[in-house]
Structures are given as C-alpha cells and as structure tokens.
Design a protein around this motif. Structure first.
Motif, PDB file in Angstrom:
ATOM      1  N   HIS A 169      -3.493  33.176  78.625  1.00  0.00           N
ATOM      2  CA  HIS A 169      -3.769  31.737  78.756  1.00  0.00           C
ATOM      3  C   HIS A 169      -4.246  31.150  77.423  1.00  0.00           C
ATOM      4  CE1 HIS A 169      -6.060  28.159  80.262  1.00  0.00           C
ATOM      5  NE2 HIS A 169      -4.999  28.088  81.032  1.00  0.00           N
ATOM      6  N   SER A 225      -6.663  29.298  76.680  1.00  0.00           N
ATOM      7  CA  SER A 225      -8.113  29.374  76.433  1.00  0.00           C
ATOM      8  C   SER A 225      -8.502  30.716  75.808  1.00  0.00           C
ATOM      9  CB  SER A 225      -8.885  29.153  77.735  1.00  0.00           C
ATOM     10  OG  SER A 225      -8.486  30.084  78.723  1.00  0.00           O
ATOM     11  N   SER A 229      -0.549  33.402  85.550  1.00  0.00           N
ATOM     12  CA  SER A 229      -0.344  32.222  86.384  1.00  0.00           C
ATOM     13  C   SER A 229       1.062  31.658  86.345  1.00  0.00           C
ATOM     14  CB  SER A 229      -1.329  31.140  85.991  1.00  0.00           C
ATOM     15  OG  SER A 229      -1.052  30.686  84.690  1.00  0.00           O
ATOM     16  N   THR A 234     -16.514  24.532  82.136  1.00  0.00           N
ATOM     17  CA  THR A 234     -15.136  24.785  82.612  1.00  0.00           C
ATOM     18  C   THR A 234     -14.796  26.264  82.364  1.00  0.00           C
ATOM     19  OG1 THR A 234     -14.075  24.358  80.475  1.00  0.00           O
ATOM     20  CG2 THR A 234     -14.287  22.474  81.950  1.00  0.00           C
ATOM     21  N   GLY A 235     -13.709  26.711  82.986  1.00  0.00           N
ATOM     22  CA  GLY A 235     -13.222  28.065  82.728  1.00  0.00           C
ATOM     23  C   GLY A 235     -12.693  28.171  81.301  1.00  0.00           C
ATOM     24  N   TYR A 236     -12.106  27.092  80.832  1.00  0.00           N
ATOM     25  CA  TYR A 236     -11.614  27.061  79.453  1.00  0.00           C
ATOM     26  C   TYR A 236     -12.767  27.366  78.498  1.00  0.00           C
ATOM     27  CZ  TYR A 236      -9.601  25.201  75.149  1.00  0.00           C
ATOM     28  OH  TYR A 236      -9.168  25.055  73.857  1.00  0.00           O
ATOM     29  N   ASP A 260      -9.867  38.118  82.888  1.00  0.00           N
ATOM     30  CA  ASP A 260      -9.892  36.758  83.409  1.00  0.00           C
ATOM     31  C   ASP A 260      -9.270  36.798  84.807  1.00  0.00           C
ATOM     32  OD1 ASP A 260      -9.209  34.142  84.104  1.00  0.00           O
ATOM     33  OD2 ASP A 260      -8.820  33.539  82.038  1.00  0.00           O
ATOM     34  N   SER A 291     -12.336  25.967  89.269  1.00  0.00           N
ATOM     35  CA  SER A 291     -11.298  24.958  89.472  1.00  0.00           C
ATOM     36  C   SER A 291     -10.135  25.457  90.321  1.00  0.00           C
ATOM     37  CB  SER A 291     -10.776  24.456  88.123  1.00  0.00           C
ATOM     38  OG  SER A 291     -10.000  25.451  87.496  1.00  0.00           O
ATOM     39  N   LYS A 292     -10.241  26.690  90.820  1.00  0.00           N
ATOM     40  CA  LYS A 292      -9.132  27.188  91.640  1.00  0.00           C
ATOM     41  C   LYS A 292      -9.680  27.509  93.050  1.00  0.00           C
ATOM     42  CE  LYS A 292      -7.146  28.416  87.247  1.00  0.00           C
ATOM     43  NZ  LYS A 292      -6.759  27.056  86.893  1.00  0.00           N
ATOM     44  N   ASN A 314     -13.931  31.127  78.528  1.00  0.00           N
ATOM     45  CA  ASN A 314     -13.144  32.002  77.650  1.00  0.00           C
ATOM     46  C   ASN A 314     -13.416  31.696  76.186  1.00  0.00           C
ATOM     47  OD1 ASN A 314     -11.688  33.912  79.101  1.00  0.00           O
ATOM     48  ND2 ASN A 314     -10.136  32.418  79.717  1.00  0.00           N
ATOM     49  N   TYR A 374      -4.235  24.548  92.669  1.00  0.00           N
ATOM     50  CA  TYR A 374      -4.891  25.858  92.517  1.00  0.00           C
ATOM     51  C   TYR A 374      -5.882  26.089  93.656  1.00  0.00           C
ATOM     52  CZ  TYR A 374      -3.282  25.702  87.649  1.00  0.00           C
ATOM     53  OH  TYR A 374      -2.545  25.644  86.511  1.00  0.00           O
ATOM     54  N   ALA A 419      -9.140  34.237  86.935  1.00  0.00           N
ATOM     55  CA  ALA A 419      -9.023  32.836  87.378  1.00  0.00           C
ATOM     56  C   ALA A 419      -8.167  32.684  88.636  1.00  0.00           C
ATOM     57  CB  ALA A 419      -8.447  31.978  86.247  1.00  0.00           C
ATOM     58  N   HIS A 420      -7.019  33.365  88.667  1.00  0.00           N
ATOM     59  CA  HIS A 420      -6.070  33.142  89.770  1.00  0.00           C
ATOM     60  C   HIS A 420      -6.175  34.184  90.879  1.00  0.00           C
ATOM     61  CE1 HIS A 420      -3.992  29.815  87.830  1.00  0.00           C
ATOM     62  NE2 HIS A 420      -4.293  30.447  86.704  1.00  0.00           N
ATOM     63  N   GLY A 430     -15.664  24.011  86.781  1.00  0.00           N
ATOM     64  CA  GLY A 430     -16.696  24.841  86.145  1.00  0.00           C
ATOM     65  C   GLY A 430     -16.111  26.194  85.812  1.00  0.00           C
ATOM     66  N   GLU A 485      -5.612  39.533  82.061  1.00  0.00           N
ATOM     67  CA  GLU A 485      -5.770  38.641  83.215  1.00  0.00           C
ATOM     68  C   GLU A 485      -5.405  39.432  84.465  1.00  0.00           C
ATOM     69  OE1 GLU A 485      -3.797  34.789  82.735  1.00  0.00           O
ATOM     70  OE2 GLU A 485      -4.153  34.910  80.585  1.00  0.00           O
ATOM     71  N   THR A 508     -13.207  30.827  87.101  1.00  0.00           N
ATOM     72  CA  THR A 508     -13.287  29.370  87.098  1.00  0.00           C
ATOM     73  C   THR A 508     -13.633  28.870  88.494  1.00  0.00           C
ATOM     74  OG1 THR A 508     -11.984  27.363  86.819  1.00  0.00           O
ATOM     75  CG2 THR A 508     -10.759  29.311  87.413  1.00  0.00           C
TER      76      THR A 508
HETATM   77  C1  LIG Z   1      -6.020  32.304  83.324  1.00  0.00           C
HETATM   78  C2  LIG Z   1      -6.828  31.053  83.164  1.00  0.00           C
HETATM   79  N1  LIG Z   1      -8.013  31.109  82.548  1.00  0.00           N
HETATM   80  C3  LIG Z   1      -8.763  30.018  82.393  1.00  0.00           C
HETATM   81  C4  LIG Z   1      -8.365  28.791  82.854  1.00  0.00           C
HETATM   82  C5  LIG Z   1      -9.229  27.573  82.612  1.00  0.00           C
HETATM   83  O1  LIG Z   1      -9.860  27.163  83.766  1.00  0.00           O
HETATM   84  P1  LIG Z   1     -10.505  25.714  83.910  1.00  0.00           P
HETATM   85  O2  LIG Z   1      -9.528  24.871  84.653  1.00  0.00           O
HETATM   86  O3  LIG Z   1     -11.764  25.941  84.683  1.00  0.00           O
HETATM   87  O4  LIG Z   1     -10.798  25.206  82.548  1.00  0.00           O
HETATM   88  C6  LIG Z   1      -7.155  28.682  83.511  1.00  0.00           C
HETATM   89  C7  LIG Z   1      -6.712  27.368  84.033  1.00  0.00           C
HETATM   90  O5  LIG Z   1      -5.615  27.028  84.215  1.00  0.00           O
HETATM   91  C8  LIG Z   1      -6.348  29.840  83.670  1.00  0.00           C
HETATM   92  O6  LIG Z   1      -5.160  29.778  84.264  1.00  0.00           O
END
Ligand SMILES: Cc1ncc(COP(=O)(O)O)c(C=O)c1O
Length: 400
Positions: free
Chosen positions: A139, A141, A186, A113-115, A211, A244-245, A118, A53, A213-214, A251, A182, A242
């Motif tokens: 997703h 989360s 993803s 985390t992003g999880y 969201d 993490s990407k 959400n 990511y 994230a991506h 985070g 979103e 997030t």
């Molecule tokens: C759309 C979406 N939201 C949230 C997350 C969660 O992110 P994190 O890896 O920071 O927990 C992801 C992770 O794959 C995601 O794809």
C-alpha cells in the motif's frame, strides 16, 4: 516560470479522453443518502453497495451509534490538540485498551488514520542505514513511510517467499531490517503466505510488521487477521490496522509486545504533530472493536457471501483475481480502462456500486472492478448482485 502542474498533463489527457467517450466519471460519485451498510441512494437510485470497506457492517450498529452520540454530548466535537498535549481523552485510552484486549497484546497506539499509522511506525523505527524489505504490491502508506524514514527500500515479487529470502540473504547481517507485509492485499483480495514469510524473516534477523487493514475483524478465529489464521500472531513484532474498514469509522493503530514500544509516543512525528481523533470517533471505534470480539456469526456469514459471489461470478464467465475466495474482496479483471469504466457505469445503472481500480493503484497495469462484501449483505442481495453483473456484463460485452 515552469508550471509545476505540467507533470500532470498525461494524466489530465487520459482523463479527458476517457470522459470524451461519454462515460460517467467513476471518481466523482456522490452518495446522496446512505440507508444502511449495504444500500445507498446514488443518482436518485437505490443502489447496493459492493465497494465499501465496511466488511463487518458496523457503521449502523446501534450500540456504536449510541456511544458516538454520548461522547459528542459529553466531550464535545473535537480535541483540538495532539495526543501528547491536550488531545488524549479517556476515550483514546479506552480505545487503546480495547485494542490490547482484541489482539491480546501489551501495547496499543491509536493514530488519526491508518495511513498515518504506517507512515509513523515505519518511518520512526526504520531510519537511514536500515532496510525495509517489502512486497512490491504494498500500500502507498507503506512506501510513504519508507520514504519519510529514509530507509533503504528492498522490494520483492508479490507474495513470493523465495524472492523475500533471497533479498534478505543479500543484506548485511548486522544491519537493521524490517520486513513489511500485508495480511490481505486489497487490489486482488489475495492472502499472504505469512507463516513462511515470517519464518524466513526471523531466520535472517529481521523484525516484522504486518498490515492487517483488510483482514481485521473478519479473518482468524477472533478476527485478529491473517497472522492469527496462520498461527503466527506471536511472531509478529508490529500489527498495523485501521478503523476505516471493519471497525466502521476512521483512525489507525499499531499493537505490539515490544517492551520499548511506549517510547514511540514521543518520537513518532505523525503521532505527535497532528490533532487526535474526536471523542465521538474513538467512542465508536472502542465500542465496535469490543463487539467485533464476539463477531463469529457475522464472520461465518461473510465467508458464505464471499464464496457465493466468487462462485457465481466465475460461473458467469468473469475473470477473477484469485482462483478461490480468500477474503471479503473479489476482484473482477477488466480488459482495459475503457471497458472497465463502461462496465462500472453499466453496473451503476443496474443499481450496483463497485470500485473501479486502475494503475498505479493496481498491480501489473490492470484495470479491475473491486467487489468488497459486507457481513450485512443478505444471501438474497448477493443473488441480486449476480443478476446485475450478468446483465451489465452482457450489455458491455465482457461476457457472452
Ligand atoms: C493496506 C492498507 N493500509 C493502510 C490503509 C490506510 O488506512 P486509512 O484509511 O485508515 O488511512 C489502507 C487504506 O486503504 C490500506 O488498504
């Protein structure tokens, strides 16, 4: 005694059947050494990474690494506490300032985390008696946030504006409603028609959470995401993201202009009842976010990579998740799990790592190879990737 694990038997069987074909376990790969954002050593072989990511390639940025090392020296390895007790350091506040600046928004809240972002935001603002209206391909989360808050879940067909509008119109006008979308989905790498979806949501009295994230860091003039690219960022109530990407660490966060937003710091359980991010992590995140504000050259190169890979794979005869490249994710659809795992392994033997995605993570029971590009992939690497896809595809019989 009932064995509580008996519910996993079908999955255990499916996994054993797959491994019995002799294919390498696609979910047990070890990165023995990571050389750069785009290259690692796997099974002793130099491998191009096309399944991370790391969209903006920030993991090896020298300023990011220096900030992390400095924070580790000055503040230690961890906070050992919650954000609301002893776990808010100067670095967490700096990270939230960087996010406010990045999005030009009034409030920012950093989660571990992003999880959890959400989980926390959705469950706290949409409770019993409220409705969360979400895309069916959301997703995990997002679904988990709805379950935790005990709100009514109303799902609509993926990216279908009319279906969203129909669902909204059926709900009691006075009820609390949160539409969750979103920017980029993803699995297929497709983009949501946010502009139309936000319009119908507003017309029907719903608040909106997107969201990104991506899409953060890459999509939109300033990398703020799909809402920015479609000119509707000001109409979104909550943006989730997030680290993490594109940010390249770990985070999660929520940014918002809601005047009462700060109260969430006291009532949001996944924010309160967990330890805060280590000082080195928030330092790397803040540095990375600030650099992403000036990432337009990288964004342009990543678009070039995405277009080149999409066109090349299409010309080779692969079936792709989208007609046109819409993001940094390009999904290559496989006929079934067995062929998908064989192709995944053949690519790995060629020295190319992609993600093998399968149900329930994927829509409509699909197995796909998810390719995610990085701004640090050179055009030569993308050419090399296409050559490896061609050889592996012919060997496995996916293309002629
Ligand atoms: C759309 C979406 N939201 C949230 C997350 C969660 O992110 P994190 O890896 O920071 O927990 C992801 C992770 O794959 C995601 O794809």
């Amino acid at each position: 005694m009932t064995d509580l694990f008996s519910k996993f038997d079908p999955l255990i069987q499916q996994r054993e059947d797959l491994l019995a074909t002799g294919v390498t376990d696609p979910y047990n790969l070890v990165m023995e050494k990571v050389v750069s954002p785009t290259v690692a050593i796997c099974n002793g072989r130099e491998t191009i990474l096309l399944g991370t990511y790391n969209y903006m390639g920030m993991t090896f940025d020298e300023d990011v690494i220096a900030a992390g090392k400095d924070a580790l020296d000055k503040f230690g390895s961890g906070t050992t506490g919650s954000r609301v007790l002893n776990g808010t350091y100067q670095g967490h506040k700096e990270c939230e300032e960087a996010l406010k600046e990045f999005y030009a928004m009034d409030h920012a809240m950093v989660f571990s985390t992003g999880y959890q972002a959400n989980l926390g935001i959705i469950s706290t603002i949409a409770g019993k008696g409220d409705y969360v209206i979400l895309d069916i391909d959301s997703h995990a989360s997002i679904y988990d946030g709805c379950a935790m808050g005990n709100a009514e879940i109303v799902a609509f067909r993926h990216n279908d504006v009319e279906a969203l509008e129909k669902r909204l119109k059926r709900l009691p006008p006075e009820a609390g409603k949160l539409v969750v979308l979103e920017g980029v989905y993803s699995m297929l790498g497709d983009v949501a028609p946010l502009k139309e979806m936000i319009r119908v949501s507003k017309e029907n009295g719903a608040m909106i959470l997107v969201d990104e994230a991506h899409s953060m860091g890459f999509i939109g003039e300033h990398g703020r995401g799909v809402a920015e690219a479609q000119g509707v960022l000001d109409d979104v109530d909550f943006i989730i993201g997030t680290f993490s990407k594109s940010v390249g660490t770990v985070g999660g966060f929520c940014v918002s202009n809601h005047p009462k937003f700060e109260i969430l710091r006291l009532v949001c359980r996944p924010y309160v009842f967990t330890a805060s991010l280590p000082p080195s992590v928030v330092a790397t995140a803040a540095t990375s976010i600030r650099k992403l504000m000036h990432g337009s050259n990288k964004r342009a190169h990543l678009w070039e990579n995405s277009k080149m890979l999409h066109r090349g794979l299409k010309d080779l005869g692969f079936t792709l998740g989208t007609e046109e490249p819409q993001s940094a994710i390009i999904a290559v659809i496989m006929p079934d799990l067995e062929k998908g795992a064989m192709m995944w392994e053949a690519l790995l033997e060629e020295g190319l790592y992609v993600n093998l995605a399968r149900p329930p993570a994927t829509p409509a029971g699909m197995t796909l190879l998810r390719c995610s590009l990085c701004a640090e992939h050179s055009s030569e690497q993308v050419g090399e990737i296409l050559g490896r896809f061609e050889r592996a595809g012919k060997r496995v019989g996916i293309i002629g």
